[in-house]
Structures are given as structure tokens and as C-alpha cells.
Design an enzyme around this catalytic site. Structure first.
Site, short mmCIF file in Angstrom:
data_model
loop_
_atom_site.label_atom_id
_atom_site.label_comp_id
_atom_site.label_asym_id
_atom_site.label_seq_id
_atom_site.Cartn_x
_atom_site.Cartn_y
_atom_site.Cartn_z
N ASN A 2 1.63 0.30 5.83
CA ASN A 2 1.59 -1.23 4.89
C ASN A 2 2.37 -2.34 5.35
OD1 ASN A 2 2.33 -1.95 2.24
ND2 ASN A 2 4.45 -0.62 2.77
N GLY A 3 1.98 -3.68 4.81
CA GLY A 3 2.68 -4.42 5.18
C GLY A 3 2.03 -5.82 5.65
N GLU B 191 7.45 -12.14 -24.86
CA GLU B 191 6.70 -11.63 -25.09
C GLU B 191 6.55 -9.98 -25.15
OE1 GLU B 191 3.93 -11.26 -21.22
OE2 GLU B 191 5.90 -12.14 -19.88
N GLU C 155 8.92 -20.91 -18.38
CA GLU C 155 8.75 -19.34 -18.00
C GLU C 155 9.29 -18.49 -18.80
OE1 GLU C 155 6.67 -15.52 -16.75
OE2 GLU C 155 6.22 -17.55 -17.34
N LYS D 143 9.14 -15.14 -21.11
CA LYS D 143 9.21 -13.73 -20.67
C LYS D 143 9.81 -12.81 -22.22
CE LYS D 143 7.19 -12.70 -18.05
NZ LYS D 143 5.95 -13.36 -17.43
N LYS E 50 -1.63 -6.38 -19.25
CA LYS E 50 -1.80 -6.83 -17.84
C LYS E 50 -2.85 -7.78 -17.88
CE LYS E 50 0.89 -7.29 -14.85
NZ LYS E 50 1.70 -8.40 -14.81
N HIS F 142 13.25 -34.75 -29.66
CA HIS F 142 13.14 -35.52 -30.99
C HIS F 142 12.32 -34.93 -31.71
CE1 HIS F 142 12.81 -39.22 -28.12
NE2 HIS F 142 12.54 -38.44 -27.03
N TRP G 299 -3.73 -1.46 -0.99
CA TRP G 299 -3.43 -2.85 -1.93
C TRP G 299 -4.10 -3.91 -1.08
CZ3 TRP G 299 -3.73 -3.38 -7.25
CH2 TRP G 299 -3.25 -4.82 -6.97
N ARG H 176 1.09 2.02 -6.06
CA ARG H 176 1.44 0.87 -5.09
C ARG H 176 0.28 0.53 -4.51
NH1 ARG H 176 6.01 1.25 -2.88
NH2 ARG H 176 5.42 0.28 -0.77
N CYS I 33 1.17 -0.86 -0.20
CA CYS I 33 0.30 0.19 -0.16
C CYS I 33 1.03 1.10 0.43
CB CYS I 33 -1.06 -0.05 1.10
SG CYS I 33 -1.69 -1.53 0.91
C1 AGP Z 1 2.91 -13.12 -18.08
O1 AGP Z 1 3.66 -12.16 -18.36
C2 AGP Z 1 1.54 -12.88 -18.81
N1 AGP Z 1 1.41 -10.80 -18.40
C3 AGP Z 1 0.03 -13.80 -19.59
O2 AGP Z 1 0.76 -14.40 -19.59
C4 AGP Z 1 -0.38 -13.74 -17.78
O3 AGP Z 1 1.26 -14.42 -17.33
C5 AGP Z 1 -1.46 -14.29 -18.36
O4 AGP Z 1 -2.34 -13.56 -18.77
C6 AGP Z 1 -2.62 -15.35 -17.11
O5 AGP Z 1 -2.58 -13.03 -15.96
P1 AGP Z 1 -3.17 -13.54 -14.61
O6 AGP Z 1 -2.16 -14.03 -13.96
O7 AGP Z 1 -3.54 -12.48 -13.95
O8 AGP Z 1 -4.29 -14.94 -15.23
#
Ligand code: AGP
Length: 607
Positions: free
Chosen positions: A101-102, A486, A479, A483, A602, A502, A75, A28, A2
Site C-alpha cells: 500500500n503506497g 451541501e 469551494e 461545502k 458521491k 455590485h 485502489w 480502502r 489500498c
Molecule cells: C462535492 O463535494 C460534490 N460531491 C460534487 O460537487 C462533486 O464535486 C461533483 O459532483 C464532481 O464530482 P467528480 O469530481 O467525481 O466529477
């Protein structure tokens, strides 16, 4: 995470100053907001659920009178967003107000103690107990400053607190332990906030509080003292060069790099999940005949990684599933004996929510793990856990991945204990590992970022990359690939290393960059063979290896040194960090915006 702020002025009203500072702290947390001030010897509170501008329109918080006040933008971690759970919180008589905050880890036992003494707590937050603890100490004839100090000595966890008291309307008392808290040194005014950006337009002179310190602010003086002893500490202010924008990013050029560097704290916060919720999740999973781990994107990779530990430690088979395929693939199997552990940092991803609704319609129990309290996932879940990572501004999930996975492993440990399926030594090694995670991440950040930057420079002309791992490191490799893909828009590939022969191996030619995630776990002996297969085709081998590694390191063209001795189930949390940096540095090197990559959102709220 927060945002808290405070101001004590010789003259004038704090309302507009607090409002402005909270606007700067909105990144925040933004699910509820509030201010409190001492007005004519009484505490006046204005707070509500919603974003700052919305609450301002309803309550005119910027009009709050009085020359001393505190503010908060939230938050949620404990208690969903609501007017009652919004800060500031007060004691029974409204004599004391507090913002925080915490995470106060021992709030449950303190709450029971206070309720047994007749205190009535109005919210579901951990924070409110602080106001009542101070009230208890005021009853015992402590002055306000000592009443706060005695209360702070009883708290465990992470906290930045600011309090005002109607009985002593000339001072703000603030306390710091782990959570950020900085003081702004003004002229005939003094300020405090979670970060410098909040008061930068008013003063460029700041003072830091160290852990376990507190400060008393009046309009013309700042006293710093140790919480434990009350001993005064001399602290020199320093001049701040940063712009407000830089300050909001904590001095980092992008939110993503700031969030990568927040992980020592956000992983620790995730590990502070209240045992009662872990217990509730483990009980539901222990009763289930079928368990699915459901998510999209990065959250799915956390589920995939956790599925290894559920099998190896809790001896429970769980099926990690990509949400958009869930009902088509498994709809026919879902019933009232099914548990669906759903992971979503936003709690609003449409594919995930649709799959959850489909499972609920078939009688399944829904467990939720999210970073957004009050999100739709929390409302659809029978039991849910907030992972306490704070808002993630960068579209690419970084700190939320490591926090999600940390909570999932805590659930595995709770289930393994309940089923008595794991070797106590392994569980103890894991628990010890939890405590070392922040330091392992910090070491990796401080020792490998330049190395990663150099390797990126050397390979920024490459058209593709492949990430390989075995065992739980398959998820880390996937993962890492996501990164890079994207953020740099490069068609990167990821595979279980054993599977690479394979098919993928046909792509390999001289200099083709292959990144190996190679911790010294059970899969290590086999990955050596995969490294040799790639070397035989003259690939450029870039390996993430433990510091004392000799075999894979000697076969590699480049190595990224990781700490030794990380318990295998915890390696994704540390080994992902240089891969996050790799993607970040590649995006910056290519001139792309790492915070807001093209075509992505996001939270993906469409199907
Ligand atoms: C990851 O960097 C992306 N922003 C995307 O793959 C994300 O993980 C996916 O849309 C799932 O989002 P969520 O965890 O908010 O459900």
C-alpha cells in the site's frame, strides 16, 4: 490507498481469516483483490479484478489453504485495475510474494535495472519490482529477512509491504515507511494490516511499526528492527478499545472528518505524481491553440483556482468551464488544436463525460485527472494522471480537492519550465512550498479546529453566510461555500470580493456573517477595502488570515489563524481546510449526517 493484511497461524488455514480482514479493509480500495499463501513449500496466489464478494464467488479466495498468507484489496495508482495488476505480485520463479500500500517513487529506474538483469515483470504496477529485488538478494545468498531489508533500503516513497517466501514458510516480513501498518498480537497466531479494524475480531492487542521499521512475524513471535541497520527494537503491544466501525473511521466519528485529517498524506501522495506524466501533459498543453479546464462541482473549483497559476506562471490562458455548459458555450471553438484538461475525482460524472465525448468528436486532445484508475474518464483520455487520494467515502469532496489542485499546480510548474516563462525564484519558492504543505495543513488542523468549532457554535442560528475572496481565493471561497451548502443545507453565498459591491452588499445587515479568505498575496491590499465595506454595514466579519496579519485581523470580529508565508498559488490547499471543518462542524451541530447529505450522490452519473 489500498488495504493489506497478513496472518501466520500455528494451525488452521489463513484463507477465511484473510478474506474477513480484506472485507473490513474494503473501504480502502475495491477495484481488485487477492491473497497468497505458502502451501506445501510453494506460493499459491488467488487474485482478480473486481470487488471482494465478486472475486470470492469466482475464485473462492476464502478457501486458500496454508497457515501463512498475505492479502490485498486495491485502489489502483499505477496500472489500471486488471488481473495482472492485482496484488499479490511474485518474482520470476514464484518464490516470493508481496502486497503493498503506497507509492514507490523510484520504481521506474529500479524496473529498468531489473529488466537489464533479465527479470520479466508481468504487471504495470510499482509494487512488483519489490518481489524481483528480493529475488536478486536471495540469489546473493541473503536470507529472506535480510533480502527484504536490503530491497527496502533501495526504495523511495511511501510503502507498507508484506512478503512471504516459499523457502522460509514460517514467517511474514513487513516493512513500513509513511503508509499505515499495524500488527495484531495473537495467541499462537500473529497478524498485520493497514488498520486495526482488519484483525480486531481476532485480537485487541496491537503493535505499531514506526517509519523505516520492519517486523518478522512467526506464529509465536514478533521481531521489530530498523530497516537501515537491522538493529532489533523493543516494542510493547497496547490494548485497543475501538469498535470495528470506529477503527474503520480511524477513530474519527465520520469519514469526512477522517478524510479532512488525511490531507497531509494525500497531498504528499498527489505531489508524488511521476514526472513523465506531468511532462506528457505539459507538452500537449504547450502545443495547443486553446485550452479548457473541464469539471463539475468541487473539481471545477480546483480548475478555476489553477487557471490563475496557468496565466501567472506559465503565461498560458486556460478557460475553466462547468461541464454541463461546455459544448453549448464553446462547442463551435473546439478542434484538433484544442486541449481539454478534464478533472473528476470519480471519473464517472455524466455531465463531464458527455462534454468530453463532445470535445473528442470535434478532434480535441483529452487530458484526464482523476482519483479512480480504470474509470471511464481514464479510458476517454489520451493521457491521464491518478491523483492517489484513495477512496473518498464522504459525499462531500475534501481530500480529493486538495490533491487535484496539487497535481494541477505540478502541471503548471512543468509547463512553465517548458515555456521558460516563470521567474526561477518563484518556481523554487513553489517547489519549497510543496514540501511544507503537509506540515501547514497539520498545523492548521491542530491549531484551528477548536477555534472553528467555537465560531460555528456562535453562528449556528444564522440563516445564511457569504464567502468572499480575491484572486485565487475566489475559488477557495466558492469551494468553502459549496461545502457549507451541501452539508448544512444553508443558502450560502460566495462572490469575488470586488464584485460584492455590485449586488450582494444589499443583503448585508447587522450581524450578517461574511467569511473573508484573506492570504497576504497580491490581492491582499484590495481586500482590506472590501472588509471595511462590510464592516461599514455592520456585518459580522470572520476572516482567514495569516498568523502575523494585523490589518484584516484588526477589522474582523473573528479570525482563523493560518500559517505565514504560503506561496500564493498554494493557498487554496491550506485555506480550504478550516472551511471544510466549518461545514463539517455546522452539519454536526445541526444534527445532519456529514457523510451522506440529503439529495446528493458521491458520483453523479445522471444528467
Ligand atoms: C462535492 O463535494 C460534490 N460531491 C460534487 O460537487 C462533486 O464535486 C461533483 O459532483 C464532481 O464530482 P467528480 O469530481 O467525481 O466529477
Amino acid at each position: 490507498m489500498c488495504g493489506i493484511s497478513g496472518a501466520v497461524l500455528e494451525t488452521g488455514d489463513v484463507g477465511p481469516i484473510l478474506y474477513d480482514s480484506l472485507k473490513r479493509l474494503e473501504y480502502r480500495g475495491y477495484d481488485s483483490v487477492g491473497e497468497a499463501a505458502v502451501v506445501n513449500g510453494r506460493i499459491v496466489v488467488k487474485k482478480d479484478v473486481g470487488k471482494i464478494d465478486q472475486v470470492e464467488r469466482q475464485l473462492r479466495i476464502s478457501d486458500l489453504p496454508g497457515n501463512i498468507g498475505i492479502g490485498h484489496t486495491r485502489w489502483a495508482t499505477h496500472g489500471a485495475p486488471s488481473q495482472e495488476n492485482a496484488h499479490p505480485h511474485t518474482d520470476c520463479k514464484g518464490t516470493v510474494a508481496v502486497v503493498h500500500n503506497g507509492i514507490i517513487e523510484n520504481y521506474m529506474e529500479l524496473k529498468q535495472e531489473l529488466e537489464s538483469k533479465g527479470h520479466v515483470l508481468k504487471s504495470r504496477t510499482d509494487t512488483e519490482i519489490v518481489a524481483h529485488l528480493v529475488e536478486e538478494n536471495l540469489k546473493r545468498q541473503f536470507g529472506f529477512v535480510d533480502a527484504v531489508r536490503q530491497a527496502a533500503k533501495r526504495l523511495t516513497g511511501a510503502y507498507a509491504l508484506a512478503l512471504i517466501c516459499a523457502n522460509e514458510p514460517d514467517k511474514i516480513v513487513c516493512v513500513r515507511k509513511e503508509s499505515p501498518l499495524v500488527i495484531g498480537v495473537g495467541i499462537s497466531a500473529n497478524y498485520l494490516a493497514s488498520d486495526i479494524s482488519a484483525f480486531l475480531p481476532r485480537t485487541k492487542n496491537a503493535m505499531l511499526l514506526e517509519d523505516d521499521e520492519m517486523a518478522v512475524l512467526t506464529c509465536d513471535r514478533i521481531r521489530v528492527m530498523k530497516v537501515e541497520t537491522g538493529e532489533e527494537v523493543t516494542r510493547k503491544p497496547f490494548g485497543v478499545e475501538w469498535s470495528v466501525e470506529t477503527a474503520t473511521k480511524g477513530g474519527f466519528p465520520h469519514f469526512m472528518l477522517k478524510e479532512i485529517n488525511e490531507q497531509p498524506l494525500t497531498v504528499r501522495n498527489a505531489l508524488r505524481t511521476q514526472p513523465i506524466y506531468l511532462e506528457l501533459m505539459a507538452s500537449a498543453m504547450n502545443r495547443a491553440k486553446r485550452i479548457f479546464l473541464l469539471a463539475c462541482g468541487t473539481s471545477y473549483h480546483a480548475c478555476l483556482a489553477a487557471s490563475y497559476a496557468f496565466a501567472n506562471l506559465a503565461k498560458v490562458g486556460v478557460t475553466p468551464v462547468i461541464a454541463s455548459e461546455f459544448i453549448d458555450a464553446y462547442g463551435a471553438l473546439i478542434d484538433s488544436d484544442t486541449v481539454v484538461l478534464t478533472v473528476s475525482q470519480s471519473g464517472e460524472t455524466a455531465d463531464t463525460l458527455t462534454a468530453v465525448r463532445g470535445a473528442k468528436d470535434r478532434g480535441a486532445t483529452i487530458l484526464g485527472l482523476t482519483n479512480v484508475m480504470g474509470s471511464t474518464l481514464t479510458r476517454l483520455s489520451d493521457v491521464y494522471i491518478g491523483q492517489n487520494s484513495g477512496p473518498e467515502m464522504g459525499v462531500a469532496a475534501t481530500k480529493t480537492f486538495t490533491a487535484q489542485y496539487a497535481v494541477l499546480i505540478k502541471i503548471v510548474v512543468a509547463l512553465a519550465r517548458k515555456r521558460n516563462t516563470a521567474n526561477p525564484k518563484d518556481l523554487q519558492r513553489l517547489e519549497d512550498g510543496f514540501n511544507h504543505l503537509p506540515e501547514w495543513i497539520s498545523t492548521t488542523l491542530s491549531t484551528q479546529d477548536d477555534n472553528v468549532r467555537r465560531i460555528v457554535q456562535k453562528n449556528s442560528d444564522k440563516g445564511s453566510f457569504c464567502f468572499l475572496g480575491r484572486g485565487v481565493s475566489v475559488a477557495t471561497a466558492l469551494e468553502g461555500r459549496l461545502k457549507l451548502l451541501e452539508l448544512s443545507y444553508l443558502p450560502a453565498i460566495a462572490y469575488p470580493a470586488g464584485e460584492s459591491k455590485h449586488g450582494f452588499i444589499s443583503v448585508v445587515e447587522e450581524g450578517y456573517p461574511v467569511l473573508f479568505v484573506a492570504p497576504k498575496d497580491e490581492a491582499y491590499p484590495k481586500i482590506i477595502g472590501n472588509v471595511m465595506e462590510m464592516k461599514a454595514r455592520r456585518a459580522q466579519v470572520l476572516s482567514l488570515v495569516e498568523g502575523d496579519d494585523s490589518q484584516v485581523a484588526s477589522l474582523s470580529d473573528e479570525t482563523i489563524q493560518m500559517p505565514n508565508g504560503i506561496p500564493p498559488p498554494l493557498t487554496p490547499i491550506v485555506f480550504i481546510v478550516p472551511l471544510q471543518l466549518f461545514a463539517y462542524r455546522m452539519a454536526v451541530t445541526k444534527g445532519y449526517d456529514p457523510d451522506f447529505p440529503r439529495n446528493l450522490a458521491k458520483s453523479v452519473t445522471v444528467h
